[in-house]
Design a protein around this motif. Structure first.
Motif, PDB file in Angstrom:
ATOM      1  N   ASN A  16      -7.449  -7.178  -4.074  1.00  0.00           N
ATOM      2  CA  ASN A  16      -7.541  -7.322  -2.512  1.00  0.00           C
ATOM      3  C   ASN A  16      -6.511  -6.340  -2.340  1.00  0.00           C
ATOM      4  O   ASN A  16      -6.829  -5.372  -1.422  1.00  0.00           O
ATOM      5  CB  ASN A  16      -7.109  -8.646  -2.362  1.00  0.00           C
ATOM      6  CG  ASN A  16      -8.062  -9.487  -2.475  1.00  0.00           C
ATOM      7  OD1 ASN A  16      -7.601 -10.666  -3.407  1.00  0.00           O
ATOM      8  ND2 ASN A  16      -9.090  -9.801  -2.062  1.00  0.00           N
TER       9      ASN A  16
ATOM     10  N   LYS B 292      -8.890   1.329   1.560  1.00  0.00           N
ATOM     11  CA  LYS B 292      -9.426   1.240   3.173  1.00  0.00           C
ATOM     12  C   LYS B 292      -8.319   2.400   4.007  1.00  0.00           C
ATOM     13  O   LYS B 292      -8.529   3.250   4.910  1.00  0.00           O
ATOM     14  CB  LYS B 292      -9.123  -0.066   3.694  1.00  0.00           C
ATOM     15  CG  LYS B 292     -10.483  -0.723   3.203  1.00  0.00           C
ATOM     16  CD  LYS B 292     -10.297  -2.182   3.543  1.00  0.00           C
ATOM     17  CE  LYS B 292      -9.980  -2.634   4.823  1.00  0.00           C
ATOM     18  NZ  LYS B 292      -9.966  -4.156   4.896  1.00  0.00           N
TER      19      LYS B 292
ATOM     20  N   GLU C 127      -7.101  -2.923   0.015  1.00  0.00           N
ATOM     21  CA  GLU C 127      -6.722  -2.532   1.363  1.00  0.00           C
ATOM     22  C   GLU C 127      -6.041  -1.168   1.113  1.00  0.00           C
ATOM     23  O   GLU C 127      -5.957  -0.483   2.097  1.00  0.00           O
ATOM     24  CB  GLU C 127      -5.567  -3.450   1.510  1.00  0.00           C
ATOM     25  CG  GLU C 127      -6.108  -4.916   1.954  1.00  0.00           C
ATOM     26  CD  GLU C 127      -7.059  -4.878   2.889  1.00  0.00           C
ATOM     27  OE1 GLU C 127      -6.596  -4.187   4.006  1.00  0.00           O
ATOM     28  OE2 GLU C 127      -8.308  -5.652   2.957  1.00  0.00           O
TER      29      GLU C 127
ATOM     30  N   TYR D  50      -6.515 -14.149   5.240  1.00  0.00           N
ATOM     31  CA  TYR D  50      -7.124 -12.627   4.675  1.00  0.00           C
ATOM     32  C   TYR D  50      -8.518 -12.824   5.391  1.00  0.00           C
ATOM     33  O   TYR D  50      -9.289 -13.282   4.968  1.00  0.00           O
ATOM     34  CB  TYR D  50      -6.872 -12.539   3.515  1.00  0.00           C
ATOM     35  CG  TYR D  50      -7.172 -11.378   2.953  1.00  0.00           C
ATOM     36  CD1 TYR D  50      -6.620 -10.180   3.284  1.00  0.00           C
ATOM     37  CD2 TYR D  50      -8.391 -11.169   1.894  1.00  0.00           C
ATOM     38  CE1 TYR D  50      -7.253  -8.653   2.803  1.00  0.00           C
ATOM     39  CE2 TYR D  50      -8.756 -10.246   1.227  1.00  0.00           C
ATOM     40  CZ  TYR D  50      -8.256  -8.829   1.650  1.00  0.00           C
ATOM     41  OH  TYR D  50      -8.876  -7.860   1.049  1.00  0.00           O
TER      42      TYR D  50
ATOM     43  N   CYS E 182       0.701  -1.175   0.037  1.00  0.00           N
ATOM     44  CA  CYS E 182      -0.087   0.124   0.109  1.00  0.00           C
ATOM     45  C   CYS E 182       0.918   1.143   0.037  1.00  0.00           C
ATOM     46  O   CYS E 182       0.656   2.394  -0.739  1.00  0.00           O
ATOM     47  CB  CYS E 182      -0.799   0.143   1.275  1.00  0.00           C
ATOM     48  SG  CYS E 182      -2.185  -1.405   1.188  1.00  0.00           S
TER      49      CYS E 182
ATOM     50  N   TRP F 267     -14.841  -4.305   4.419  1.00  0.00           N
ATOM     51  CA  TRP F 267     -14.798  -2.812   4.376  1.00  0.00           C
ATOM     52  C   TRP F 267     -16.060  -2.287   5.099  1.00  0.00           C
ATOM     53  O   TRP F 267     -16.987  -2.908   4.981  1.00  0.00           O
ATOM     54  CB  TRP F 267     -14.285  -2.049   3.140  1.00  0.00           C
ATOM     55  CG  TRP F 267     -15.553  -1.905   2.140  1.00  0.00           C
ATOM     56  CD1 TRP F 267     -16.233  -1.060   2.067  1.00  0.00           C
ATOM     57  CD2 TRP F 267     -15.939  -2.859   1.190  1.00  0.00           C
ATOM     58  NE1 TRP F 267     -17.166  -1.144   0.980  1.00  0.00           N
ATOM     59  CE2 TRP F 267     -16.972  -2.229   0.414  1.00  0.00           C
ATOM     60  CE3 TRP F 267     -15.580  -4.147   0.753  1.00  0.00           C
ATOM     61  CZ2 TRP F 267     -17.572  -2.986  -0.624  1.00  0.00           C
ATOM     62  CZ3 TRP F 267     -15.977  -4.724  -0.281  1.00  0.00           C
ATOM     63  CH2 TRP F 267     -17.001  -4.155  -1.014  1.00  0.00           C
TER      64      TRP F 267
END
Length: 300
Positions: free
Chosen positions: A115, A122, A119, A228, A90, A232
């Motif tokens: 995925n 978010k 992330e 995982y 990220c 969200w």
């Protein structure tokens, strides 16, 4: 330090021709490629593989920026693959956004790259105006594998199953063992084509040409999703979400999403009937029309 084919200020303009360059991060060199004109769309995963999967219609309406993630990037000799984390991925995306001057944009990810995109969204919700997930598993690896096998057993045709058996029979395991790890990865991926593609005889080899594959980093990447939890909350991420799946995806079957939709915040879910795992390549016109209409950009 980044390397560019154009001046830094030019990367902040809508490019009329492809713009390429790279960004050094600790442990890897992440390349990028920008194509097309229009609203900014960032596609995470590979700057080599993914440009080959999107249509000219999208480039006529969107500015597509493709960036490497570490498992499809050149390592810089730091030997940090074992220390790779999802948070580091990220941070890499955020560093690339700063480098390219992307302040607010549509974020897109295919398969497990979706995925990673989720992330990032978010963690940096102010950056992401909309989120697009293509063939992305809404759960961990073991549940994805289990669902994929069940979907294959129940829905794959006899001809498709025969094609997979024939492909696997042609794999010479002794020869595979002597291949560089990246080449062996591609050979197995291509052999598993009947699971990935609507056309069970599709040869994906050209898509992988020139794609660096760091297999140690790839293993670390896959391990992100062993335990995982896909979720969200609207209070944290309010951006609209589009999910696109293929009816003939036997790797990440659409049944996974159909079972999860009631438990997730509202999304726009679309299933393309003549696609497998990569709808943007397998049904380019339908995918472009769907995406552009969802973005409010009209028909391609």
């Amino acid at each position: 330090m980044s390397q560019r084919t154009r001046l830094p200020s030019e990367s902040r303009q809508v490019p009329e021709s492809p713009v390429e360059g790279s960004l050094e991060v600790r442990g890897a060199t992440l390349r990028f490629r920008q194509e097309g004109q229009g609203p900014a769309v960032l596609v995470v995963g590979s700057s080599v593989y993914y440009p080959r999967t999107f249509s000219a219609a999208l480039r006529a309406s969107c500015r597509l920026s493709f960036m490497d993630l570490r498992h499809f990037a050149h390592g810089n000799g730091s030997g940090l693959a074992k220390g790779i984390t999802l948070n580091a991925y990220c941070e890499d995306i955020e560093a690339m956004c700063v480098e390219l001057g992307l302040e607010r944009f549509v974020l897109m990810g295919h398969s497990h790259h979706g995925n990673v995109a989720l992330e990032y969204a978010k963690r940096y919700p102010g950056r992401v105006s909309r989120l697009v997930l293509i063939g992305t598993p809404p759960c961990d690896v073991s549940r994805t594998l289990e669902a994929g096998q069940h979907y294959w057993d129940a829905n794959a045709s006899g001809a498709r199953k025969t094609a997979l058996e024939q492909n696997h029979a042609l794999l010479d395991e002794s020869a595979m063992a002597s291949l560089p790890p990246g080449e062996a990865f591609v050979a197995r991926y291509v052999a598993d084509g009947p699971r990935f593609w609507y056309d069970p005889h599709y040869d994906a080899t050209p898509l992988w040409q020139g794609v660096p594959i760091d297999t140690e980093a790839f293993t670390a990447f896959r391990n992100f999703f062993v335990d995982y939890r896909f979720y969200w909350r609207l209070v944290d991420l309010s951006a609209p979400v589009l999910v696109v799946m293929g009816r003939h995806d036997y790797v990440v079957p659409p049944t996974l999403w159909e079972s999860r939709l009631p438990d997730l915040p509202p999304v726009t879910y679309r299933l393309l009937e003549r696609s497998g795992h990569t709808p943007q390549l397998e049904e380019p016109e339908a995918f472009a029309r769907l995406l552009l209409e969802w973005l409010g950009l009209g028909k391609p």
